[in-house]
Scaffold this active site. Structure first.
Site, mmCIF file in Angstrom:
data_model
loop_
_atom_site.group_PDB
_atom_site.id
_atom_site.type_symbol
_atom_site.label_atom_id
_atom_site.label_comp_id
_atom_site.label_asym_id
_atom_site.label_seq_id
_atom_site.Cartn_x
_atom_site.Cartn_y
_atom_site.Cartn_z
ATOM 1 N N GLY A 91 0.332 -1.495 0.169
ATOM 2 C CA GLY A 91 0.086 0.000 -0.175
ATOM 3 C C GLY A 91 0.710 1.409 -0.425
ATOM 4 N N PRO A 92 0.017 2.449 -0.214
ATOM 5 C CA PRO A 92 0.750 3.355 -0.144
ATOM 6 C C PRO A 92 1.320 4.727 1.223
ATOM 7 C CG PRO A 92 -1.334 4.138 -0.147
ATOM 8 C CD PRO A 92 -0.922 2.319 -0.515
ATOM 9 N N CYS B 158 4.940 -6.139 1.903
ATOM 10 C CA CYS B 158 5.945 -4.805 1.676
ATOM 11 C C CYS B 158 5.513 -3.538 2.731
ATOM 12 C CB CYS B 158 5.094 -4.061 0.104
ATOM 13 S SG CYS B 158 5.995 -2.555 -0.588
ATOM 14 N N GLN C 71 6.604 -3.736 6.813
ATOM 15 C CA GLN C 71 7.293 -2.510 6.730
ATOM 16 C C GLN C 71 6.347 -2.727 8.147
ATOM 17 O OE1 GLN C 71 6.727 0.863 3.944
ATOM 18 N NE2 GLN C 71 8.266 -0.738 2.953
ATOM 19 N N SER D 4 10.371 1.996 -1.651
ATOM 20 C CA SER D 4 11.000 3.318 -1.377
ATOM 21 C C SER D 4 11.447 3.414 0.295
ATOM 22 C CB SER D 4 10.014 4.693 -1.361
ATOM 23 O OG SER D 4 9.532 5.225 -2.948
ATOM 24 N N LEU D 5 10.755 3.060 1.060
ATOM 25 C CA LEU D 5 11.159 2.757 1.669
ATOM 26 C C LEU D 5 11.371 1.150 2.772
ATOM 27 C CD1 LEU D 5 7.968 4.825 3.869
ATOM 28 C CD2 LEU D 5 10.537 5.759 2.901
ATOM 29 N N HIS E 94 7.538 -8.304 -4.145
ATOM 30 C CA HIS E 94 5.631 -8.595 -4.129
ATOM 31 C C HIS E 94 5.738 -9.742 -5.161
ATOM 32 C CE1 HIS E 94 3.756 -4.524 -3.820
ATOM 33 N NE2 HIS E 94 5.423 -3.979 -3.411
ATOM 34 N N GLU F 154 3.445 -11.485 -5.535
ATOM 35 C CA GLU F 154 2.350 -11.640 -6.739
ATOM 36 C C GLU F 154 2.543 -10.655 -8.017
ATOM 37 O OE1 GLU F 154 2.235 -9.469 -4.395
ATOM 38 O OE2 GLU F 154 2.422 -7.578 -5.590
#
Lengths: 199, 455
Positions: A56-57, A85, A89, A135-136, A176, A178
């Site tokens: 997710g964002p 992802c 985190q 990005s993180l 990922h 998927e």
């Protein structure tokens, strides 16, 4: 046949959630699936056996009701959880590792994954290709002081690509499984179910 | 609700482009076209003339009556009542605008920005459909019969001798760009900041250029038709406004229960030198930036069609492929799946807006686009297409599209922004992409808009 289990896919308003759902469903077609968005209070009512946290964002603290769900249900009931992802985190954030800017942000790029041939990577060749969209990342230096342990890193770059909880049934993947760029996504998911869900 | 009867005639004749454009203008019609440089076989041109039933955002109208209606629901009701597997021609033709995104997601996610010129959604059932396979004179004319009286039209002028369109040297004056060069560059960098913070991986940033033109809509359509290879073109007259699209991109096609989506990412301009072209194609096929961007969109579109396809049926068929047009090469991919629903409402909710013109993750990207573009997009980056009686569909992505209203014209230009984007290059690319539009309407020289068009 696999016994019927109920899977909650916790959707962080992501655009890969249905790829993940399709991958898991292809590996465990007889399970029952529910996809709920991260601010939907139904997650506290729905009775489920396995939690899948979607990508997710934004940052792992911006995952709606997830922290609450962990405290109230996932930890007390030791519910097997796989976070992808942002989901990985979140595990890092929840167990007090540092979530930092990635050494090299990559989106839509397949990298080589180094692993220790165990747990969810059982029987998967080393340096297989997997897609990154992040990005993180989790600060690798901080992990050993926490309740988490590393399962895989990116080749030639000391970045965490998979981790698990030392005692509880929680696993996170930074890459990922998927994505169409990722190899062995189905085997990794199958291994997760074999190890943590029992079938 | 109405049962519609159909009457089919097959004729062999040449129909001139000039006559088609004139008929569309006279009879509030639509022309979905592929230019002649594409081989026959897969491509067909469809003309719809004399709209009898019209559906917009909130109402359905026919014979001077108008009833409020949920458009997607009423389209599904009309399809259900009239579906017929044997009839492979349109029942409805129309579009959904980009701003229709506000209707397909949960309330509160978006600011509800809209363009006030064109309706958010517009579909028509026409009295006549004329289907012309590409490079063929084997024409099918379908007349629809409705259970109520309506205005009739005379088709004959369409088939008569060629109507002449005199293209004189006229001009279009530049009025404005919704984002100045500096604002555009600032917004590209803002998107890169959002990417670094983890909000998104990619977003499509566009700006709207407006002007006042001396050309008629027919003249603009005629010039644009000849300006490029156009696979998914549109010329439509809707409520006295005109939409002219030179789109190279298919959004999705449904045929025999199979859905195909074909995102485009990456563009290079053709040179007259074949060796240069070969080298450029090779660079495009190996460009890390372009391949990453296309991969992202492929995963995003896999996700969207997975919502409406059976488990394990979604496959990436082509990745990456090169599409050659008259003046450019594009990188694209084809993704296929077996549908688990035929409801138009489900399909729209799963897919809109298109991944290649919004960003990823889509919802956050659309929020950022609202923040940075500060206005609705209208039909631009929406989708135009047809729904057949046999429930096959074909919809484009409305890019490279010009809108005309009372001598006012507007068009958007834009591009996908990733972490690897260079802000100045992205700005210049928006101008390159609109090159055919600028020259077709002979837009007066504005330094910021034209300095990189010189060869």
């Amino acid at each position: 046949m696999n016994a019927n289990k109920k899977i909650l896919i916790f959707d962080n308003y992501d655009s890969f959630t249905y790829n993940l759902y399709n991958l898991i469903k292809s590996v465990r077609p007889n399970y029952t699936y529910q996809i709920l968005r991260n601010n939907n209070k139904q997650i506290f009512i729905y009775d489920f056996d396995v939690l899948i946290i979607s990508p997710g964002p934004m940052t792992p603290d911006k995952t709606g009701l997830l922290k609450d769900l962990f405290i109230k249900k996932i930890i007390p009931d030791k519910i097997p959880t796989l976070g992808i992802c942002l989901g990985l985190q979140f595990l890092g954030y929840f167990y007090n590792t540092l979530v930092t800017k990635s050494k090299q942000a990559k989106h839509g790029i397949a990298v080589n994954i180094n692993h220790f041939n165990k747990n969810i990577f059982d029987k998967i060749p080393n340096n297989f290709k997997a897609a990154r969209y992040n990005s993180l990342e989790i600060d690798i230096n901080n992990i050993n002081k926490t309740e988490l342990e590393i399962l895989a890193t990116e080749q030639n770059q000391n970045s965490v690509m998979a981790l698990k909880h030392k005692t509880l049934p929680f696993v996170g993947l930074q890459f990922h499984p998927e994505s169409f760029l990722t190899q062995y996504g189905d085997i990794i998911i199958n291994n997760f179910f074999k190890i943590y869900v029992g079938n | 609700m109405w049962e519609i009867n159909t009457e089919i005639k097959q004729i062999n004749t040449k129909i001139y482009l000039e006559n088609i454009l004139t008929a569309v203008d006279k009879y509030n019609g639509v022309f979905l076209f592929t230019t002649d440089d594409f081989e026959s076989g897969n491509h067909k041109n469809i003309i719809g003339l004399n709209p009898i039933i019209n559906i917009n955002n909130s109402a359905i109208s026919y014979s001077n009556k108008s009833l409020s209606a949920n458009p997607l629901q009423i389209i599904d009701d009309i399809i259900n009542l009239n579906k017929d597997d044997k009839l492979n021609f349109p029942l409805l033709i129309g579009y959904l605008s980009y701003d229709y995104k506000n209707e397909v997601e949960e309330k509160g996610l978006y600011k509800n920005l809209k363009s006030d010129i064109f309706p958010d959604l517009y579909f028509s059932i026409y009295e006549y459909y004329i289907i012309i396979p590409n490079n063929s004179e084997n024409i099918k004319i379908v007349q629809l019969h409705f259970p109520f009286s309506h205005k009739k039209i005379d088709l004959n002028p369409l088939f008569k001798t060629k109507i002449k369109i005199n293209i004189q040297n006229k001009v279009t004056s530049y009025i404005s760009s919704s984002l100045s060069k500096n604002e555009f560059i600032k917004n590209v960098n803002q998107i890169k900041n959002y990417i670094k913070k983890g909000d998104i991986y990619q977003a499509n940033l566009t700006r709207e250029i407006t002007g006042k033109t001396e050309y008629s809509p027919i003249e603009i359509a005629y010039k644009l038709y000849h300006s490029n290879s156009i696979e998914f073109g549109v010329f439509a007259k809707i409520e006295n406004k005109y939409l002219i699209s030179t789109s190279p991109e298919r959004f999705f096609k449904i045929s025999n229960n199979k859905i195909t989506t074909s995102p485009i990412k990456g563009t290079i301009f053709k040179s007259k030198n074949d060796d240069v072209n070969k080298k450029n194609i090779n660079e495009l096929l190996n460009s890390k930036k372009e391949l990453a961007e296309l991969s992202m969109i492929v995963d995003l579109l896999r996700n969207d069609i997975n919502k409406i396809c059976t488990t394990n049926s979604v496959n990436v068929i082509k990745f990456p492929e090169i599409k050659e047009l008259i003046n450019v090469y594009h990188l694209y991919s084809d993704i296929e799946g077996q549908l688990s629903t035929k409801k138009f409402k489900d399909i729209v909710k799963a897919l809109f807006p298109g991944g290649s013109i919004s960003g990823c993750p889509k919802i956050r990207a659309c929020q950022i686009i609202e923040e940075l573009e500060k206005q609705g997009r209208g039909p631009y980056t929406g989708s135009y297409g047809y729904i057949n009686f046999n429930q096959d569909m074909d919809f484009n992505i409305l890019i490279r599209t010009l809108f005309y209203h009372n001598k006012n014209i507007s068009f958007n230009v834009g591009g996908g922004i990733t972490l690897l984007s260079n802000a100045v290059d992205e700005y210049e690319e928006t101008i390159f992409k609109a090159k055919n539009i600028y020259s077709a309407i002979n837009m007066e020289q504005i330094y910021d808009e034209t300095y990189c068009l010189k060869d």
